[in-house]
Design an enzyme around this catalytic site. Sequence first.
Site, PDB file in Angstrom:
ATOM      1  N   LYS A   1      38.977  33.949  33.502  1.00  9.93           N
ATOM      2  CA  LYS A   1      40.018  34.886  33.076  1.00  9.93           C
ATOM      3  C   LYS A   1      39.991  35.159  31.575  1.00  9.93           C
ATOM      4  O   LYS A   1      39.234  35.987  31.104  1.00  9.93           O
ATOM      5  CB  LYS A   1      41.386  34.427  33.567  1.00  9.93           C
ATOM      6  CG  LYS A   1      41.508  34.492  35.100  1.00  9.93           C
ATOM      7  CD  LYS A   1      42.926  34.403  35.553  1.00  9.93           C
ATOM      8  CE  LYS A   1      43.037  34.348  37.069  1.00  9.93           C
ATOM      9  NZ  LYS A   1      42.505  35.527  37.765  1.00  9.93           N
TER      10      LYS A   1
ATOM     11  N   PHE B   1      45.653  27.341  44.426  1.00  7.17           N
ATOM     12  CA  PHE B   1      44.960  28.619  44.459  1.00  7.17           C
ATOM     13  C   PHE B   1      43.762  28.516  43.530  1.00  7.17           C
ATOM     14  O   PHE B   1      43.917  28.483  42.304  1.00  7.17           O
ATOM     15  CB  PHE B   1      45.848  29.785  44.041  1.00  7.17           C
ATOM     16  CG  PHE B   1      45.121  31.106  44.170  1.00  7.17           C
ATOM     17  CD1 PHE B   1      45.072  31.762  45.392  1.00  7.17           C
ATOM     18  CD2 PHE B   1      44.448  31.656  43.098  1.00  7.17           C
ATOM     19  CE1 PHE B   1      44.371  32.955  45.528  1.00  7.17           C
ATOM     20  CE2 PHE B   1      43.749  32.847  43.226  1.00  7.17           C
ATOM     21  CZ  PHE B   1      43.712  33.499  44.436  1.00  7.17           C
TER      22      PHE B   1
ATOM     23  N   ASP C   1      41.032  22.864  37.066  1.00  8.02           N
ATOM     24  CA  ASP C   1      40.945  24.325  37.120  1.00  8.02           C
ATOM     25  C   ASP C   1      41.917  24.895  36.090  1.00  8.02           C
ATOM     26  O   ASP C   1      43.111  24.993  36.329  1.00  8.02           O
ATOM     27  CB  ASP C   1      41.286  24.804  38.530  1.00  8.02           C
ATOM     28  CG  ASP C   1      41.237  26.326  38.679  1.00  8.02           C
ATOM     29  OD1 ASP C   1      41.236  27.036  37.651  1.00  8.02           O
ATOM     30  OD2 ASP C   1      41.232  26.808  39.825  1.00  8.02           O
TER      31      ASP C   1
END
Length: 401
Positions: free
Chosen positions: A255, A141, A226
């Site tokens: 984030k 994801f 990531d």
Amino acid sequence: MSRTADAIRSADEHSAHNYHPLPVVVASAEGAWMTDVEGRRYLDMLAGYSALNFGHGNRRLIDAAKAQLERVTLTSRAFHHDRFAEFCTELAALCGKEMVLPMNTGAEAVETAVKTARKWGYEVKGVPDGQAKIVVAANNFHGRTTTIVSFSTDHEARDHYGPYTPGFEIVPYGDLTALAAAVTANTVAVLLEPIQGEAGVLVPPPGYLAGVRQLTRERNVLFMVDEIQSGLGRTGRTFACEHEGVVPDVYVLGKALGGGVVPVSAVVADRDVLGVFRPGEHGSTFGGNPLACAVALEVIAMLRTGEYQQRAAELGDHLHRELNLLTGTGAVTAVRGRGLWAGVDIDPARGTGRQVSERLMERGVLVKDTHGSTIRIAPPLVIGKEDLDWGLEQLRAVLTG
């Protein structure tokens, strides 16, 4: 009609149904706790998918944002501003790299990493134009843009958004042999999550990341990690790949970099990688804006103390010990994760992940389900041990009561 029901009804009527939130309407929050419009309090055990690593309303971050709000919030990259150089310098140093390319959202950072790898491949490695390949892992994801869902194996994220962007090779996560077989002369990068979050907090086999690092170095391929969810303290280290002593060529961050205050993301690498960009070839109006830089600089300063990483490691050990005890009850079939991050597989006989999440909500604890009977637990790193234990007690009661 209650305030909660009224707010949900209005949202359902006027917003696209691209999410299925739990039926709680948050009005305020502080630390690890949120309060809804009815005045009920909930322990946040999700932390905005790790965007809120430092908790809700963190005083240092709010003060940094307020101070910058009084000065200047946006210039666009048409002009310099006085927080930009410091942000890039400090973030590069935190990562042990030389250059930073700031964006806003995690998906933007992943798109930027894809463009970086392709440009590097053509201009530095010498791959024929239009032939670049990037190897990714199944169950990944990385975001929801058209290009990113092109290499997703999640049908909900991918279906009916084609035609899809070519140039990606998907291999099983954790399978170094399959990855090695997929790397060819035209491969420019391997893009991986060091822990797959959306897939259920999947931790790769020991030695996998180190093996990918060795392979990519031998084959002259960029290793892009990531760390949007896994990074910046979540797993007990600044970066999850540190658990195997791995330093990638490219960090993709987001984030928690914005502290849950503003969206901030970045691609961080050395000059021989990010130096391929020239003016006009890539950009973002809001990327690296003064407000974002001010907040992110405070995040970086907080991480430099090491206290949040240590807290995540110590509380994470406690979290996993307690969760593993549940496997002996038969209610939990597996627990995975690292630090203050766990994926918990529920015995389907006890309910779906959504049903367990709803029962926990009724008891004042907020988590998120994924892929059937799995729930994810990722509280803010500032959570107190007593609060964490209380939340785990509610989970135990829901599953074994």
